[in-house]
Write a protein that holds these residues in place. Structure first.
Motif, PDB file in Angstrom:
ATOM      1  N   VAL A  40      35.472  -6.095  29.899  1.00  0.00           N
ATOM      2  CA  VAL A  40      35.180  -5.899  31.318  1.00  0.00           C
ATOM      3  C   VAL A  40      34.971  -4.414  31.545  1.00  0.00           C
ATOM      4  O   VAL A  40      35.794  -3.589  31.128  1.00  0.00           O
ATOM      5  N   GLU A  41      33.858  -4.085  32.185  1.00  0.00           N
ATOM      6  CA  GLU A  41      33.513  -2.694  32.465  1.00  0.00           C
ATOM      7  C   GLU A  41      33.723  -2.394  33.948  1.00  0.00           C
ATOM      8  O   GLU A  41      33.771  -3.297  34.783  1.00  0.00           O
ATOM      9  N   ALA A  42      33.814  -1.126  34.276  1.00  0.00           N
ATOM     10  CA  ALA A  42      33.887  -0.680  35.667  1.00  0.00           C
ATOM     11  C   ALA A  42      33.380   0.753  35.723  1.00  0.00           C
ATOM     12  O   ALA A  42      33.383   1.465  34.713  1.00  0.00           O
ATOM     13  N   ALA A  43      32.938   1.162  36.900  1.00  0.00           N
ATOM     14  CA  ALA A  43      32.446   2.530  37.077  1.00  0.00           C
ATOM     15  C   ALA A  43      32.842   3.022  38.456  1.00  0.00           C
ATOM     16  O   ALA A  43      32.933   2.236  39.404  1.00  0.00           O
TER      17      ALA A  43
ATOM     18  N   THR B 197      40.127   2.084  29.899  1.00  0.00           N
ATOM     19  CA  THR B 197      39.960   3.349  29.170  1.00  0.00           C
ATOM     20  C   THR B 197      38.674   4.011  29.622  1.00  0.00           C
ATOM     21  O   THR B 197      37.629   3.350  29.723  1.00  0.00           O
ATOM     22  N   ARG B 198      38.743   5.305  29.880  1.00  0.00           N
ATOM     23  CA  ARG B 198      37.528   6.051  30.233  1.00  0.00           C
ATOM     24  C   ARG B 198      36.661   6.187  28.987  1.00  0.00           C
ATOM     25  O   ARG B 198      37.125   6.653  27.945  1.00  0.00           O
ATOM     26  N   GLU B 199      35.390   5.790  29.099  1.00  0.00           N
ATOM     27  CA  GLU B 199      34.505   5.776  27.939  1.00  0.00           C
ATOM     28  C   GLU B 199      33.316   6.732  28.046  1.00  0.00           C
ATOM     29  O   GLU B 199      32.701   7.040  27.037  1.00  0.00           O
TER      30      GLU B 199
ATOM     31  N   ARG C 160      22.917   3.660  43.024  1.00  0.00           N
ATOM     32  CA  ARG C 160      22.532   4.234  44.319  1.00  0.00           C
ATOM     33  C   ARG C 160      23.645   3.936  45.328  1.00  0.00           C
ATOM     34  O   ARG C 160      23.820   2.793  45.756  1.00  0.00           O
ATOM     35  N   ILE C 161      24.386   4.970  45.676  1.00  0.00           N
ATOM     36  CA  ILE C 161      25.543   4.845  46.563  1.00  0.00           C
ATOM     37  C   ILE C 161      25.286   5.645  47.834  1.00  0.00           C
ATOM     38  O   ILE C 161      24.910   6.823  47.761  1.00  0.00           O
ATOM     39  N   ASN C 162      25.485   4.998  48.987  1.00  0.00           N
ATOM     40  CA  ASN C 162      25.288   5.661  50.279  1.00  0.00           C
ATOM     41  C   ASN C 162      23.920   6.351  50.324  1.00  0.00           C
ATOM     42  O   ASN C 162      23.786   7.489  50.754  1.00  0.00           O
ATOM     43  N   ASP C 163      22.915   5.636  49.823  1.00  0.00           N
ATOM     44  CA  ASP C 163      21.502   6.052  49.852  1.00  0.00           C
ATOM     45  C   ASP C 163      21.171   7.228  48.936  1.00  0.00           C
ATOM     46  O   ASP C 163      20.157   7.899  49.127  1.00  0.00           O
ATOM     47  N   LYS C 164      22.022   7.491  47.928  1.00  0.00           N
ATOM     48  CA  LYS C 164      21.728   8.559  46.962  1.00  0.00           C
ATOM     49  C   LYS C 164      22.083   8.084  45.560  1.00  0.00           C
ATOM     50  O   LYS C 164      23.096   7.405  45.370  1.00  0.00           O
ATOM     51  N   TRP C 165      21.260   8.472  44.585  1.00  0.00           N
ATOM     52  CA  TRP C 165      21.607   8.185  43.192  1.00  0.00           C
ATOM     53  C   TRP C 165      22.813   9.042  42.816  1.00  0.00           C
ATOM     54  O   TRP C 165      22.813  10.254  43.024  1.00  0.00           O
ATOM     55  N   ALA C 166      23.837   8.392  42.277  1.00  0.00           N
ATOM     56  CA  ALA C 166      25.104   9.083  42.044  1.00  0.00           C
ATOM     57  C   ALA C 166      25.574   8.910  40.609  1.00  0.00           C
ATOM     58  O   ALA C 166      25.478   7.825  40.030  1.00  0.00           O
ATOM     59  N   ASP C 167      26.099  10.002  40.037  1.00  0.00           N
ATOM     60  CA  ASP C 167      26.739   9.940  38.732  1.00  0.00           C
ATOM     61  C   ASP C 167      28.001   9.085  38.830  1.00  0.00           C
ATOM     62  O   ASP C 167      28.638   9.013  39.895  1.00  0.00           O
ATOM     63  N   HIS C 168      28.374   8.451  37.707  1.00  0.00           N
ATOM     64  CA  HIS C 168      29.585   7.633  37.669  1.00  0.00           C
ATOM     65  C   HIS C 168      30.351   7.875  36.381  1.00  0.00           C
ATOM     66  O   HIS C 168      29.763   8.168  35.338  1.00  0.00           O
ATOM     67  N   VAL C 169      31.666   7.739  36.478  1.00  0.00           N
ATOM     68  CA  VAL C 169      32.533   7.718  35.304  1.00  0.00           C
ATOM     69  C   VAL C 169      32.638   6.259  34.862  1.00  0.00           C
ATOM     70  O   VAL C 169      32.828   5.357  35.683  1.00  0.00           O
ATOM     71  N   LEU C 170      32.494   6.027  33.553  1.00  0.00           N
ATOM     72  CA  LEU C 170      32.470   4.670  33.012  1.00  0.00           C
ATOM     73  C   LEU C 170      33.803   4.322  32.354  1.00  0.00           C
ATOM     74  O   LEU C 170      34.351   5.117  31.580  1.00  0.00           O
ATOM     75  N   TYR C 171      34.292   3.133  32.666  1.00  0.00           N
ATOM     76  CA  TYR C 171      35.549   2.635  32.117  1.00  0.00           C
ATOM     77  C   TYR C 171      35.327   1.244  31.521  1.00  0.00           C
ATOM     78  O   TYR C 171      34.385   0.540  31.886  1.00  0.00           O
ATOM     79  N   ALA C 172      36.230   0.831  30.633  1.00  0.00           N
ATOM     80  CA  ALA C 172      36.197  -0.535  30.104  1.00  0.00           C
ATOM     81  C   ALA C 172      37.580  -0.927  29.599  1.00  0.00           C
ATOM     82  O   ALA C 172      38.414  -0.076  29.271  1.00  0.00           O
TER      83      ALA C 172
END
Length: 200
Positions: A145-148, A166-168, A176-188
């Protein structure tokens, strides 16, 4: 504990997964008012972390459309969406789901969640995440299971780390968050990680 709810109005299977402080189950038509009121009261709290809300986001028509889509996605083994309820009051406190389920050689899905402002930082989202993971690794038989989350969303990172993710990595312009492309931290989290946690 997982039990069936005798409610013929539900389109997805009438599933309820109980924890100590909260339970999760698929949304039903009768949940609209509670859900809409909580989302409206929490709008400023939620908007920075979510895709842009359409103008009719909180209407009953939009909610019913959402339920039909969720039922179809459930039947097609693509997405499993739940609302989170406080056990004591049976009040809607947030939502959680497993999206983009992939079978074949992947056997994985992506977890997302939200909490209404009045119920933030009470441990409800962490407990709902554990309930969803038990469903994902149990009934659904997933391997991963992944999450960001946004790098600035410390509360969300805290939830994921608390339940064993775990942060991966780091993905640029990931969603696209709140009308802007946004970087994300990836977890799994892997099924083996989850099983090891439950054995402690």
């Amino acid at each position: 504990m997982i039990r069936l709810i005798p409610d013929g109005l539900l389109s997805p299977p009438p599933l309820r997964i109980d924890g100590n402080a909260v339970f999760i189950r698929p949304a039903q038509p009768r949940d609209w008012k509670q859900w809409a009121d909580l989302r409206e009261a929490s709008r400023e709290f939620l908007v920075p972390w979510e895709p842009t809300w359409p103008p009719d986001a909180l209407t009953q028509t939009s909610f019913n459309r959402r339920l039909r889509r969720q039922a179809a996605e459930w039947r097609d083994d693509e997405t499993y969406s739940f609302l989170t309820f406080e056990q004591r009051t049976e009040q809607v406190v947030g939502g959680i789901g497993l999206t983009n389920v992939r079978r074949g050689v992947a056997q994985m899905g992506s977890m997302g969640y939200w909490s209404g402002r009045p119920f933030a930082r009470r441990g409800y989202t962490s407990e709902a995440a554990r309930l969803l993971l038990s469903f994902a690794f149990g009934q659904l038989g997933l391997h991963r299971v992944e999450a960001a989350c946004l790098p600035s969303n410390q509360a969300s990172s805290g939830v994921l780390e608390k339940v064993g993710f775990t942060r991966e990595g780091y993905a640029r312009a990931y969603l696209r968050i709140n009308d802007k492309w946004a970087d994300h931290v990836l977890y799994a989290i892997l099924r083996n990680d989850w099983v090891a946690q439950q054995g402690r």
